[in-house]
Design a protein around this motif. Sequence first.
Motif, PDB file in Angstrom:
ATOM      1  N   ILE A  27      74.167-100.432 -57.744  1.00  0.00           N
ATOM      2  CA  ILE A  27      75.533-100.964 -57.673  1.00  0.00           C
ATOM      3  C   ILE A  27      76.239-100.507 -56.395  1.00  0.00           C
ATOM      4  CG2 ILE A  27      76.662 -99.122 -59.038  1.00  0.00           C
ATOM      5  CD1 ILE A  27      77.473-102.903 -58.949  1.00  0.00           C
ATOM      6  N   CYS A  28      75.962 -99.290 -55.932  1.00  0.00           N
ATOM      7  CA  CYS A  28      76.613 -98.831 -54.693  1.00  0.00           C
ATOM      8  C   CYS A  28      76.193 -99.714 -53.526  1.00  0.00           C
ATOM      9  CB  CYS A  28      76.266 -97.375 -54.402  1.00  0.00           C
ATOM     10  SG  CYS A  28      77.001 -96.782 -52.866  1.00  0.00           S
ATOM     11  N   SER A  29      74.891-100.009 -53.430  1.00  0.00           N
ATOM     12  CA  SER A  29      74.442-100.834 -52.294  1.00  0.00           C
ATOM     13  C   SER A  29      74.975-102.254 -52.427  1.00  0.00           C
ATOM     14  CB  SER A  29      72.922-100.813 -52.171  1.00  0.00           C
ATOM     15  OG  SER A  29      72.319-101.374 -53.309  1.00  0.00           O
ATOM     16  N   LYS A 110      78.057 -92.822 -45.672  1.00  0.00           N
ATOM     17  CA  LYS A 110      78.870 -91.780 -46.303  1.00  0.00           C
ATOM     18  C   LYS A 110      79.597 -92.387 -47.500  1.00  0.00           C
ATOM     19  CE  LYS A 110      82.562 -88.550 -45.472  1.00  0.00           C
ATOM     20  NZ  LYS A 110      83.798 -88.368 -44.778  1.00  0.00           N
ATOM     21  N   CYS A 111      79.632 -91.657 -48.601  1.00  0.00           N
ATOM     22  CA  CYS A 111      80.366 -92.140 -49.776  1.00  0.00           C
ATOM     23  C   CYS A 111      81.845 -92.276 -49.423  1.00  0.00           C
ATOM     24  CB  CYS A 111      80.188 -91.154 -50.926  1.00  0.00           C
ATOM     25  SG  CYS A 111      81.309 -91.464 -52.298  1.00  0.00           S
ATOM     26  N   ASP A 112      82.427 -93.441 -49.702  1.00  0.00           N
ATOM     27  CA  ASP A 112      83.857 -93.648 -49.422  1.00  0.00           C
ATOM     28  C   ASP A 112      84.652 -93.770 -50.721  1.00  0.00           C
ATOM     29  OD1 ASP A 112      83.080 -96.085 -50.366  1.00  0.00           O
ATOM     30  OD2 ASP A 112      83.602 -97.223 -48.578  1.00  0.00           O
ATOM     31  N   MET A 113      84.048 -93.339 -51.820  1.00  0.00           N
ATOM     32  CA  MET A 113      84.682 -93.393 -53.148  1.00  0.00           C
ATOM     33  C   MET A 113      85.083 -94.825 -53.498  1.00  0.00           C
ATOM     34  SD  MET A 113      84.510 -90.441 -54.446  1.00  0.00           S
ATOM     35  CE  MET A 113      85.665 -89.623 -55.506  1.00  0.00           C
ATOM     36  N   CYS A 114      84.358 -95.793 -52.953  1.00  0.00           N
ATOM     37  CA  CYS A 114      84.613 -97.216 -53.241  1.00  0.00           C
ATOM     38  C   CYS A 114      86.050 -97.614 -52.926  1.00  0.00           C
ATOM     39  CB  CYS A 114      84.294 -97.552 -54.694  1.00  0.00           C
ATOM     40  SG  CYS A 114      82.576 -97.375 -55.128  1.00  0.00           S
ATOM     41  N   GLU A 115      86.583 -97.100 -51.817  1.00  0.00           N
ATOM     42  CA  GLU A 115      87.930 -97.497 -51.397  1.00  0.00           C
ATOM     43  C   GLU A 115      87.977 -99.007 -51.265  1.00  0.00           C
ATOM     44  OE1 GLU A 115      90.674 -95.899 -51.021  1.00  0.00           O
ATOM     45  OE2 GLU A 115      89.870 -93.895 -51.371  1.00  0.00           O
ATOM     46  N   MET A 124      82.343 -97.437 -58.513  1.00  0.00           N
ATOM     47  CA  MET A 124      81.344 -98.283 -59.155  1.00  0.00           C
ATOM     48  C   MET A 124      80.202 -97.483 -59.769  1.00  0.00           C
ATOM     49  SD  MET A 124      82.564-101.195 -58.977  1.00  0.00           S
ATOM     50  CE  MET A 124      81.331-102.349 -59.466  1.00  0.00           C
ATOM     51  N   CYS A 125      79.724 -96.441 -59.072  1.00  0.00           N
ATOM     52  CA  CYS A 125      78.576 -95.695 -59.606  1.00  0.00           C
ATOM     53  C   CYS A 125      78.944 -95.024 -60.930  1.00  0.00           C
ATOM     54  CB  CYS A 125      78.075 -94.666 -58.587  1.00  0.00           C
ATOM     55  SG  CYS A 125      79.333 -93.537 -58.001  1.00  0.00           S
ATOM     56  N   VAL A 126      80.213 -94.600 -61.044  1.00  0.00           N
ATOM     57  CA  VAL A 126      80.668 -93.972 -62.290  1.00  0.00           C
ATOM     58  C   VAL A 126      80.680 -95.020 -63.412  1.00  0.00           C
ATOM     59  CG1 VAL A 126      82.647 -92.868 -63.417  1.00  0.00           C
ATOM     60  CG2 VAL A 126      82.017 -92.229 -61.075  1.00  0.00           C
TER      61      VAL A 126
HETATM   62  S1  SF4 Z   1      81.695 -93.598 -55.202  1.00  0.00           S
HETATM   63 FE1  SF4 Z   1      79.588 -94.127 -55.765  1.00  0.00          FE
HETATM   64  S2  SF4 Z   1      79.466 -96.353 -55.590  1.00  0.00           S
HETATM   65 FE2  SF4 Z   1      81.300 -95.685 -54.472  1.00  0.00          FE
HETATM   66  S3  SF4 Z   1      80.656 -95.369 -52.342  1.00  0.00           S
HETATM   67 FE3  SF4 Z   1      80.456 -93.410 -53.357  1.00  0.00          FE
HETATM   68  S4  SF4 Z   1      78.327 -93.362 -54.073  1.00  0.00           S
HETATM   69 FE4  SF4 Z   1      78.808 -95.498 -53.626  1.00  0.00          FE
END
Ligand code: SF4
Length: 179
Positions: A27-29, A110-115, A124-126
């Motif tokens: 889902i992250c990709s 880098k993870c952007d916390m799905c901004e 999304m990963c959560v």
């Molecule tokens: S929070 Fe999870 S889904 Fe979002 S960018 Fe980071 S690793 Fe990917």
Amino acid sequence: MGKVKRKIKTIRIDADKCNGCRACEVICSAFHATPKYSSNNPARSRIRMMRDPLRDVFIPVYAGEYAPAECMGRDKYVIDGKQYDECGFCRASCSSREIFKEPDSGLPLKCDMCESDPPLSEPMCVQWCLNHALVYEEREEEVEESPKPEEMEIGLEALAKKYGLEKVMDAVARLGKKG
Ligand code: SF4
Ligand code: SF4
């Protein structure tokens, strides 16, 4: 400058609950594909599941900062009698390994916390981790207020007086390119 409140977003990883399904990578990709959801490829994911199925080891690791140089050491962890690979938990995108690099361009991930706009209720990963190995948490922290635009202008003026306008403009242009 005063203090302001800032929202800190974290994801708590409960590795004991991870069964290695890799839904988080998928889902992250897909979420970060262009256009969104047009493809999925775990190699483009900003979370990777480090696995050793024979020893029943599954550890989700988030992509962190880019490291321009390799570090001098190689950490090994032994937890509950199981040894984890060198660099196994490291979040950096660095030249020692292929992980956390965009496969086509080689650029760091880098993870952007799905901004996103509008913002998601949870990354999304959560949302896709049905085993609840990833738990989203928010907290507030007090931090120094960032300088206001007019204060930055005064700061730049002082720098220009000290070092010359051309040098300061060069430095700002270089910083812009890095971002
Ligand atoms: S929070 Fe999870 S889904 Fe979002 S960018 Fe980071 S690793 Fe990917
Ligand atoms: S979705 Fe959850 S259980 Fe599946 S690999 Fe990712 S962290 Fe582990």
